[in-house]
Design a protein around this motif. Structure first.
Motif, PDB file in Angstrom:
ATOM      1  N   UNK A   1      18.141  34.457  32.184  1.00 38.08           N
ATOM      2  CA  UNK A   1      17.723  35.045  30.917  1.00 38.08           C
ATOM      3  C   UNK A   1      18.531  34.422  29.790  1.00 38.08           C
ATOM      4  N   UNK A   2      17.835  33.945  28.752  1.00 38.43           N
ATOM      5  CA  UNK A   2      18.512  33.370  27.592  1.00 38.43           C
ATOM      6  C   UNK A   2      18.695  34.445  26.522  1.00 38.43           C
ATOM      7  N   UNK A   3      19.555  34.156  25.535  1.00 41.31           N
ATOM      8  CA  UNK A   3      19.914  35.165  24.525  1.00 41.31           C
ATOM      9  C   UNK A   3      20.267  36.467  25.213  1.00 41.31           C
ATOM     10  N   UNK A   4      21.120  36.359  26.214  1.00 44.65           N
ATOM     11  CA  UNK A   4      21.331  37.462  27.153  1.00 44.65           C
ATOM     12  C   UNK A   4      22.049  38.659  26.553  1.00 44.65           C
ATOM     13  N   UNK A   5      22.734  38.500  25.422  1.00 48.26           N
ATOM     14  CA  UNK A   5      23.454  39.625  24.825  1.00 48.26           C
ATOM     15  C   UNK A   5      22.638  40.369  23.784  1.00 48.26           C
ATOM     16  N   UNK A   6      21.415  39.910  23.511  1.00 52.88           N
ATOM     17  CA  UNK A   6      20.543  40.629  22.601  1.00 52.88           C
ATOM     18  C   UNK A   6      19.919  41.830  23.279  1.00 52.88           C
ATOM     19  N   UNK A   7      19.173  42.610  22.514  1.00 53.53           N
ATOM     20  CA  UNK A   7      18.571  43.826  23.059  1.00 53.53           C
ATOM     21  C   UNK A   7      17.608  43.511  24.202  1.00 53.53           C
ATOM     22  N   UNK A   8      16.751  42.509  24.013  1.00 50.80           N
ATOM     23  CA  UNK A   8      15.822  42.143  25.078  1.00 50.80           C
ATOM     24  C   UNK A   8      16.560  41.548  26.258  1.00 50.80           C
TER      25      UNK A   8
ATOM     26  N   UNK B   1      21.389  35.234  36.154  1.00 54.60           N
ATOM     27  CA  UNK B   1      22.255  34.304  35.438  1.00 54.60           C
ATOM     28  C   UNK B   1      22.002  34.534  33.958  1.00 54.60           C
ATOM     29  N   UNK B   2      23.019  34.948  33.231  1.00 52.11           N
ATOM     30  CA  UNK B   2      22.891  35.267  31.809  1.00 52.11           C
ATOM     31  C   UNK B   2      23.381  34.090  30.974  1.00 52.11           C
ATOM     32  N   UNK B   3      22.551  33.614  30.061  1.00 48.01           N
ATOM     33  CA  UNK B   3      22.916  32.515  29.175  1.00 48.01           C
ATOM     34  C   UNK B   3      22.998  33.027  27.744  1.00 48.01           C
ATOM     35  N   UNK B   4      24.102  32.733  27.076  1.00 45.39           N
ATOM     36  CA  UNK B   4      24.314  33.180  25.698  1.00 45.39           C
ATOM     37  C   UNK B   4      25.125  32.129  24.959  1.00 45.39           C
ATOM     38  N   UNK B   5      25.316  32.334  23.650  1.00 41.89           N
ATOM     39  CA  UNK B   5      25.906  31.302  22.817  1.00 41.89           C
ATOM     40  C   UNK B   5      27.368  31.468  22.474  1.00 41.89           C
TER      41      UNK B   5
ATOM     42  N   UNK C   1      27.308  33.728  34.418  1.00 38.53           N
ATOM     43  CA  UNK C   1      27.094  33.525  32.986  1.00 38.53           C
ATOM     44  C   UNK C   1      27.159  32.037  32.658  1.00 38.53           C
ATOM     45  N   UNK C   2      26.454  31.662  31.590  1.00 34.54           N
ATOM     46  CA  UNK C   2      26.467  30.296  31.079  1.00 34.54           C
ATOM     47  C   UNK C   2      26.559  30.371  29.561  1.00 34.54           C
ATOM     48  N   UNK C   3      27.515  29.673  28.996  1.00 38.69           N
ATOM     49  CA  UNK C   3      27.638  29.562  27.541  1.00 38.69           C
ATOM     50  C   UNK C   3      26.974  28.259  27.126  1.00 38.69           C
ATOM     51  N   UNK C   4      25.740  28.347  26.586  1.00 41.30           N
ATOM     52  CA  UNK C   4      25.015  27.111  26.304  1.00 41.30           C
ATOM     53  C   UNK C   4      25.446  26.447  25.002  1.00 41.30           C
TER      54      UNK C   4
ATOM     55  N   UNK D   1      12.570  32.517  34.774  1.00 44.87           N
ATOM     56  CA  UNK D   1      13.268  32.405  33.489  1.00 44.87           C
ATOM     57  C   UNK D   1      12.583  33.325  32.495  1.00 44.87           C
ATOM     58  N   UNK D   2      13.366  34.138  31.784  1.00 41.54           N
ATOM     59  CA  UNK D   2      12.868  34.916  30.649  1.00 41.54           C
ATOM     60  C   UNK D   2      13.532  34.335  29.409  1.00 41.54           C
ATOM     61  N   UNK D   3      12.747  33.673  28.565  1.00 39.31           N
ATOM     62  CA  UNK D   3      13.322  32.933  27.435  1.00 39.31           C
ATOM     63  C   UNK D   3      12.902  33.529  26.104  1.00 39.31           C
ATOM     64  N   UNK D   4      13.888  33.823  25.268  1.00 44.57           N
ATOM     65  CA  UNK D   4      13.619  34.316  23.915  1.00 44.57           C
ATOM     66  C   UNK D   4      14.124  33.357  22.848  1.00 44.57           C
ATOM     67  N   UNK D   5      14.588  32.156  23.247  1.00 45.68           N
ATOM     68  CA  UNK D   5      15.241  31.239  22.311  1.00 45.68           C
ATOM     69  C   UNK D   5      14.311  30.128  21.848  1.00 45.68           C
ATOM     70  N   UNK D   6      13.613  29.484  22.793  1.00 43.10           N
ATOM     71  CA  UNK D   6      12.749  28.363  22.445  1.00 43.10           C
ATOM     72  C   UNK D   6      13.528  27.066  22.296  1.00 43.10           C
ATOM     73  N   UNK D   7      12.881  26.050  21.719  1.00 38.69           N
ATOM     74  CA  UNK D   7      13.525  24.778  21.453  1.00 38.69           C
ATOM     75  C   UNK D   7      14.088  24.111  22.689  1.00 38.69           C
ATOM     76  N   UNK D   8      15.241  23.463  22.527  1.00 38.34           N
ATOM     77  CA  UNK D   8      15.875  22.741  23.631  1.00 38.34           C
ATOM     78  C   UNK D   8      16.313  23.675  24.746  1.00 38.34           C
ATOM     79  N   UNK D   9      16.692  24.913  24.404  1.00 37.82           N
ATOM     80  CA  UNK D   9      17.093  25.867  25.436  1.00 37.82           C
ATOM     81  C   UNK D   9      15.917  26.157  26.373  1.00 37.82           C
ATOM     82  N   UNK D  10      14.736  26.334  25.799  1.00 36.19           N
ATOM     83  CA  UNK D  10      13.539  26.542  26.624  1.00 36.19           C
ATOM     84  C   UNK D  10      13.307  25.361  27.560  1.00 36.19           C
TER      85      UNK D  10
END
Length: 346
Positions: free
Chosen positions: A169-176, A193-197, A213-216, A237-246
Motif C-alpha cells: 500500500x502506498x501513501x500508507x500513513x494517510x487515512x486510506x 508492506x507499507x510505503x510512505x515518504x 515498511x519502505x520509505x520511497x 497493490x493499493x495505490x493512491x499516489x500515481x506517477x513513478x510510484x505507481x
C-alpha cells in the motif's frame, strides 16, 4: 479516493460541532461562496424535511481531500455556488419525514451526503443513512464511509485479496492507507508492506499493523520491495499516489498480481506500458468510491455495513489524528494541504 490530489497522504480532517441546540430556525454551516477562497461560517435557515428525508444533528464531519478540491473547482463534481462541502458525517436524528421507516428521533447515524455535511445539521435521504451500533462511538463511526469503504472495496471487491497474500500500500500513513493496513491485516489476514515518504509515516504504518515498511523518498520502491519479498513480488497493490510510484509498484507485482488505482496524490497520472500487464499476467483496475454509491448502491451499502460490523467487533480500529471545531474549518483545510496530518484528523 478518486480525486486528483496534492501530496502523498490523502489525509482526512474531522470537524466537531460546538455544543448547542440541534434544530432551530437557523444553524451554522461552512459555506464556499467563491472558489479558491476561505470558507465562511454563516447562519443558514432550516428548511422542512421532505417525506423521505431525515434531519440530522451533525457531531463529526470528515474533511476529505475531495472537499478541498471541490472548493477550488478542481474536482469531478462542481456544485453550484454557494455550497457546503462535507461528504461524510456522524450524528443523531432530529426529525424524520412522513415516509421514513428506517430511522427515528434520537438514533445515532452515519451519512454519506455528497457535499453538504460541514454544518450543524444536515438533511439527507434516509437511504444514505446507516444506524451506528451501540458499541461504536460517533467519532469513530465518522471515519468509515470514505476511507474504510474505499479500503474494503479495493481489497475485497476489486482485488479479491486472499489470506496470506502480500499487499503493498502506498501513501500508507494517510487515512486510506491506514484503513487498507487495518483491513488487510486484521480482517483479511494478509501481510502488508507499507510505503510512505518519511520515516515518521513509516513508523506509524508499522505501529498500525504493517509487517514491513519502505520509505520511497530514499530510493527505488521496486528495489526495496524486491529486498523484502524476493523476485516473486507482491500479490496486491493499493495505490493512491500515481506517477513513478505507481509504475514501480506495478513492476513489483507477482504472477497474476492485481493493482488497484485509488487516486493520484502525487499529482501525476502515469501512462502504463501495457507489456507490464502481459509479462506476468497481472491486472490493473480502478476504484472510484463515489461511483459505487451512484452506480451500484447495493454493493456500496453492503460494504459500509461490513465496516460498521468490523468496527463493532473491534476487528478494525480507525486512527484519528486530530479534531477541529466547525469554525476552524479553514485551519483544518490548511493542515491537510500542508501534509501535516496522518490518518484521520478531527
Amino acid at each position: 479516493m478518486a480525486a486528483v490530489a496534492w501530496g502523498r497522504c490523502l489525509p482526512r480532517v474531522w470537524l466537531r460541532r460546538s455544543a448547542g441546540p440541534g434544530c432551530g430556525r437557523h444553524y451554522r454551516a461552512a459555506l464556499c461562496t467563491e472558489l479558491k477562497q476561505p470558507l465562511a461560517i454563516e447562519e443558514v435557515a432550516s428548511r422542512p424535511v421532505r417525506p423521505h428525508e431525515v434531519r440530522v444533528d451533525v457531531h463529526f464531519c470528515g474533511v476529505n481531500f475531495a472537499d478541498i478540491l471541490v472548493c477550488r473547482g478542481q474536482y469531478q463534481e462542481k456544485p453550484q455556488l454557494p455550497f457546503t462541502p462535507g461528504m461524510e458525517f456522524s450524528g443523531t436524528v432530529l426529525e424524520t419525514g412522513a415516509a421514513v421507516s428506517t430511522m427515528k428521533e434520537g438514533d445515532r447515524v452515519i451519512g454519506v451526503s455528497g457535499f453538504n455535511g460541514m454544518a450543524e445539521e444536515c438533511i439527507i435521504d434516509q437511504k444514505t443513512l446507516w444506524q451506528i451500533p451501540e458499541r461504536v462511538p460517533l467519532r469513530e463511526a465518522a471515519t468509515l464511509p470514505v476511507s474504510y469503504v474505499t479500503a474494503i472495496l479495493a481489497l475485497e471487491h476489486r482485488a479479491r485479496t486472499r489470506p496470506g497474500e502480500t499487499v503493498l500500500v502506498t501513501a500508507a500513513a494517510g487515512a486510506t492507507g491506514l484503513a487498507v493496513i487495518d483491513v488487510a491485516t486484521n480482517v483479511l489476514q494478509a501481510k502488508v508492506i507499507a510505503a510512505a515518504g518519511s520515516e515518521e509515516k513509516c513508523r506509524l504504518a508499522m505501529q498500525r499493523g504493517a509487517q514491513s515498511i519502505v520509505n520511497y523518498s530514499q530510493g527505488s520502491l521496486k528495489e526495496a520491495v524486491r529486498k523484502l519479498v524476493g523476485s516473486g513480488g507482491v500479490n496486491v497493490v493499493i495505490d493512491t499516489v500515481g506517477g513513478d510510484v505507481f509504475l514501480e509498484a506495478l513492476r513489483s507485482l507477482a504472477w497474476e498480481g492485481r493493482i488497484v488505482v485509488v487516486g493520484f496524490a502525487g499529482g501525476t497520472i502515469a501512462s502504463m506500458p501495457a507489456n507490464l500487464l502481459l509479462l506476468k499476467n497481472v491486472s490493473a483496475m480502478g476504484l472510484y468510491w463515489g461511483r459505487y454509491k451512484e452506480q451500484d448502491f447495493p454493493v456500496f451499502s453492503r460494504i459500509l455495513s461490513s465496516a460498521l460490523q468490523y468496527c463493532q467487533q473491534r476487528r478494525i480500529q480507525p486512527h484519528i489524528g486530530a479534531v477541529f471545531k466547525l469554525e476552524e474549518v479553514n485551519d483544518a483545510f490548511l493542515h491537510v494541504r500542508r501534509r501535516k496530518s496522518t490518518g484521520k484528523v478531527g
